[in-house]
Write a protein that holds these residues in place. Structure first.
Motif, PDB file in Angstrom:
ATOM      1  N   THR A 103     -43.830  48.800  13.259  1.00 41.60           N
ATOM      2  CA  THR A 103     -42.258  48.889  13.404  1.00 41.60           C
ATOM      3  C   THR A 103     -41.565  47.647  13.138  1.00 41.60           C
ATOM      4  OG1 THR A 103     -40.648  49.464  15.037  1.00 41.60           O
ATOM      5  CG2 THR A 103     -42.620  48.350  15.893  1.00 41.60           C
ATOM      6  N   CYS A 104     -40.210  47.928  12.666  1.00 43.19           N
ATOM      7  CA  CYS A 104     -39.618  46.799  12.785  1.00 43.19           C
ATOM      8  C   CYS A 104     -38.892  46.118  13.883  1.00 43.19           C
ATOM      9  CB  CYS A 104     -38.118  47.062  11.753  1.00 43.19           C
ATOM     10  SG  CYS A 104     -38.616  47.688  10.107  1.00 43.19           S
ATOM     11  N   ASN A 105     -39.180  46.546  14.937  1.00 45.76           N
ATOM     12  CA  ASN A 105     -38.596  46.206  16.347  1.00 45.76           C
ATOM     13  C   ASN A 105     -39.643  45.497  17.081  1.00 45.76           C
ATOM     14  OD1 ASN A 105     -36.800  46.207  18.497  1.00 45.76           O
ATOM     15  ND2 ASN A 105     -37.461  48.046  19.289  1.00 45.76           N
ATOM     16  N   ILE A 106     -40.265  44.376  16.348  1.00 42.02           N
ATOM     17  CA  ILE A 106     -40.916  43.634  16.908  1.00 42.02           C
ATOM     18  C   ILE A 106     -40.321  42.042  17.307  1.00 42.02           C
ATOM     19  CG2 ILE A 106     -43.361  42.326  16.826  1.00 42.02           C
ATOM     20  CD1 ILE A 106     -44.392  44.868  15.288  1.00 42.02           C
ATOM     21  N   PRO A 107     -40.236  41.617  18.323  1.00 42.74           N
ATOM     22  CA  PRO A 107     -39.763  40.210  18.426  1.00 42.74           C
ATOM     23  C   PRO A 107     -40.182  39.235  17.379  1.00 42.74           C
ATOM     24  CG  PRO A 107     -40.036  41.245  20.586  1.00 42.74           C
ATOM     25  CD  PRO A 107     -40.888  42.009  19.837  1.00 42.74           C
ATOM     26  N   GLY A 108     -39.334  38.755  16.814  1.00 41.88           N
ATOM     27  CA  GLY A 108     -39.791  37.609  15.712  1.00 41.88           C
ATOM     28  C   GLY A 108     -40.240  38.067  14.291  1.00 41.88           C
ATOM     29  N   ILE A 109     -40.332  39.418  14.139  1.00 45.46           N
ATOM     30  CA  ILE A 109     -40.902  39.924  12.907  1.00 45.46           C
ATOM     31  C   ILE A 109     -40.125  39.627  11.692  1.00 45.46           C
ATOM     32  CG2 ILE A 109     -39.864  42.289  12.753  1.00 45.46           C
ATOM     33  CD1 ILE A 109     -42.624  43.475  11.928  1.00 45.46           C
ATOM     34  N   MET A 110     -39.025  39.305  11.634  1.00 45.41           N
ATOM     35  CA  MET A 110     -37.998  38.809  10.555  1.00 45.41           C
ATOM     36  C   MET A 110     -37.842  37.596  10.486  1.00 45.41           C
ATOM     37  SD  MET A 110     -37.587  41.625   8.760  1.00 45.41           S
ATOM     38  CE  MET A 110     -36.326  41.079   7.718  1.00 45.41           C
ATOM     39  N   THR A 111     -38.061  36.641  11.486  1.00 48.34           N
ATOM     40  CA  THR A 111     -38.329  35.242  11.394  1.00 48.34           C
ATOM     41  C   THR A 111     -39.405  34.513  11.560  1.00 48.34           C
ATOM     42  OG1 THR A 111     -38.049  35.353  14.023  1.00 48.34           O
ATOM     43  CG2 THR A 111     -35.774  35.646  12.703  1.00 48.34           C
ATOM     44  N   SER A 112     -40.452  34.993  12.059  1.00 49.25           N
ATOM     45  CA  SER A 112     -41.748  34.284  12.138  1.00 49.25           C
ATOM     46  C   SER A 112     -42.624  34.646  10.806  1.00 49.25           C
ATOM     47  CB  SER A 112     -42.713  34.663  13.311  1.00 49.25           C
ATOM     48  OG  SER A 112     -43.692  33.870  13.467  1.00 49.25           O
ATOM     49  N   SER A 113     -43.061  33.261  10.458  1.00 47.75           N
ATOM     50  CA  SER A 113     -43.694  33.527   9.136  1.00 47.75           C
ATOM     51  C   SER A 113     -45.444  34.137   9.630  1.00 47.75           C
ATOM     52  CB  SER A 113     -44.179  32.059   8.639  1.00 47.75           C
ATOM     53  OG  SER A 113     -44.850  31.317   9.313  1.00 47.75           O
ATOM     54  N   ARG A 114     -45.421  34.271  10.767  1.00 48.41           N
ATOM     55  CA  ARG A 114     -47.176  35.037  11.197  1.00 48.41           C
ATOM     56  C   ARG A 114     -46.977  36.463  10.748  1.00 48.41           C
ATOM     57  NH1 ARG A 114     -45.297  31.355  15.336  1.00 48.41           N
ATOM     58  NH2 ARG A 114     -46.590  29.659  15.979  1.00 48.41           N
ATOM     59  N   TYR A 115     -45.698  36.998  10.612  1.00 48.19           N
ATOM     60  CA  TYR A 115     -45.937  38.368  10.315  1.00 48.19           C
ATOM     61  C   TYR A 115     -46.103  38.719   9.123  1.00 48.19           C
ATOM     62  CZ  TYR A 115     -44.963  39.496  15.248  1.00 48.19           C
ATOM     63  OH  TYR A 115     -45.028  39.278  16.731  1.00 48.19           O
ATOM     64  N   LEU A 116     -45.777  37.692   8.200  1.00 46.20           N
ATOM     65  CA  LEU A 116     -46.080  37.876   6.690  1.00 46.20           C
ATOM     66  C   LEU A 116     -47.277  38.258   6.270  1.00 46.20           C
ATOM     67  CD1 LEU A 116     -43.527  35.219   5.304  1.00 46.20           C
ATOM     68  CD2 LEU A 116     -42.857  37.703   5.625  1.00 46.20           C
ATOM     69  N   GLU A 117     -47.548  39.314   5.752  1.00 46.70           N
ATOM     70  CA  GLU A 117     -48.896  39.725   5.021  1.00 46.70           C
ATOM     71  C   GLU A 117     -49.040  39.332   3.451  1.00 46.70           C
ATOM     72  OE1 GLU A 117     -49.991  43.754   5.544  1.00 46.70           O
ATOM     73  OE2 GLU A 117     -52.267  43.001   5.417  1.00 46.70           O
ATOM     74  N   HIS A 118     -48.436  40.032   2.592  1.00 48.58           N
ATOM     75  CA  HIS A 118     -48.317  39.837   1.405  1.00 48.58           C
ATOM     76  C   HIS A 118     -46.896  39.686   0.771  1.00 48.58           C
ATOM     77  CE1 HIS A 118     -52.682  40.571   1.197  1.00 48.58           C
ATOM     78  NE2 HIS A 118     -52.495  41.778   1.803  1.00 48.58           N
ATOM     79  N   TRP A 119     -46.527  38.932  -0.230  1.00 49.47           N
ATOM     80  CA  TRP A 119     -45.214  38.931  -0.668  1.00 49.47           C
ATOM     81  C   TRP A 119     -45.160  38.506  -2.110  1.00 49.47           C
ATOM     82  CZ3 TRP A 119     -47.190  35.464   2.956  1.00 49.47           C
ATOM     83  CH2 TRP A 119     -47.851  34.199   2.384  1.00 49.47           C
ATOM     84  N   GLY A 120     -44.136  38.946  -2.681  1.00 52.31           N
ATOM     85  CA  GLY A 120     -43.942  38.805  -3.952  1.00 52.31           C
ATOM     86  C   GLY A 120     -43.195  37.443  -4.466  1.00 52.31           C
ATOM     87  N   GLN A 121     -42.845  37.435  -5.636  1.00 53.27           N
ATOM     88  CA  GLN A 121     -42.162  36.243  -6.050  1.00 53.27           C
ATOM     89  C   GLN A 121     -40.594  36.073  -5.972  1.00 53.27           C
ATOM     90  OE1 GLN A 121     -45.409  34.484  -6.027  1.00 53.27           O
ATOM     91  NE2 GLN A 121     -43.941  33.064  -7.276  1.00 53.27           N
ATOM     92  N   GLY A 122     -40.025  37.327  -5.936  1.00 46.94           N
ATOM     93  CA  GLY A 122     -38.851  37.343  -5.451  1.00 46.94           C
ATOM     94  C   GLY A 122     -37.830  37.641  -6.971  1.00 46.94           C
ATOM     95  N   THR A 123     -36.830  38.164  -6.801  1.00 46.24           N
ATOM     96  CA  THR A 123     -35.746  38.349  -7.859  1.00 46.24           C
ATOM     97  C   THR A 123     -34.377  37.550  -7.517  1.00 46.24           C
ATOM     98  OG1 THR A 123     -34.547  40.000  -9.282  1.00 46.24           O
ATOM     99  CG2 THR A 123     -35.069  40.680  -6.819  1.00 46.24           C
ATOM    100  N   PRO A 124     -34.049  36.817  -8.303  1.00 46.94           N
ATOM    101  CA  PRO A 124     -32.749  36.135  -7.905  1.00 46.94           C
ATOM    102  C   PRO A 124     -31.305  37.044  -8.175  1.00 46.94           C
ATOM    103  CG  PRO A 124     -33.411  35.433 -10.163  1.00 46.94           C
ATOM    104  CD  PRO A 124     -34.531  36.460  -9.627  1.00 46.94           C
ATOM    105  N   VAL A 125     -30.748  36.760  -7.215  1.00 41.49           N
ATOM    106  CA  VAL A 125     -29.350  37.337  -6.926  1.00 41.49           C
ATOM    107  C   VAL A 125     -28.253  36.239  -6.848  1.00 41.49           C
ATOM    108  CG1 VAL A 125     -27.689  38.642  -5.729  1.00 41.49           C
ATOM    109  CG2 VAL A 125     -30.035  39.505  -6.004  1.00 41.49           C
TER     110      VAL A 125
END
Length: 129
Positions: A103-125
């Protein structure tokens, strides 16, 4: 082999729109929470939006509420971020990531790097007149 590939970024004028895509491979999309993050040059990473494993739980940071919409297409293993009414302060590199949890409703999920599993390189805007 988990891979996330973002696309759809570019240069737009203030008030314009972009739709970002995050193609996820190596995992079943329905089993993962997906977050969109952005990082502007010289600034900290910030969470933008999140969608839960089944899409029933979503999150948006206050500054993008009403302007951005997150969605997922399980048939294409893709998560989208529709961005409307773009502002110069939205300028950043946008990347997507699989997040630990269901769920997205976990304290710190969008701020703590501990919740990052895999990620991409990104796309610039870039939003500029």
């Amino acid at each position: 082999q988990v891979r996330l590939v973002e696309s759809g970024g570019g240069l737009v004028h203030p008030g314009g729109s972009l739709r970002l895509s995050c193609v996820v491979s190596g995992v079943t999309l329905d089993h993962h929470v997906i977050g969109w993050f952005r990082q502007a040059a010289g600034k900290e990473r910030e969470g933008v939006s999140c969608i839960s494993t089944r899409g029933s739980d979503t999150y948006y940071r206050d500054s993008v509420k009403g302007r951005f919409t997150i969605s997922r297409d399980k048939t294409k293993n893709t998560v989208y971020l529709q961005m409307d009414s773009l502002k110069p302060e939205d300028t950043a590199n946008y990347f997507c990531a699989t997040l630990y949890g269901s769920t997205c409703n976990i304290p710190g999920i969008m701020t703590s790097s501990r919740y990052l599993e895999h990620w991409g390189q990104g796309t610039p805007v870039t939003v500029s007149s």
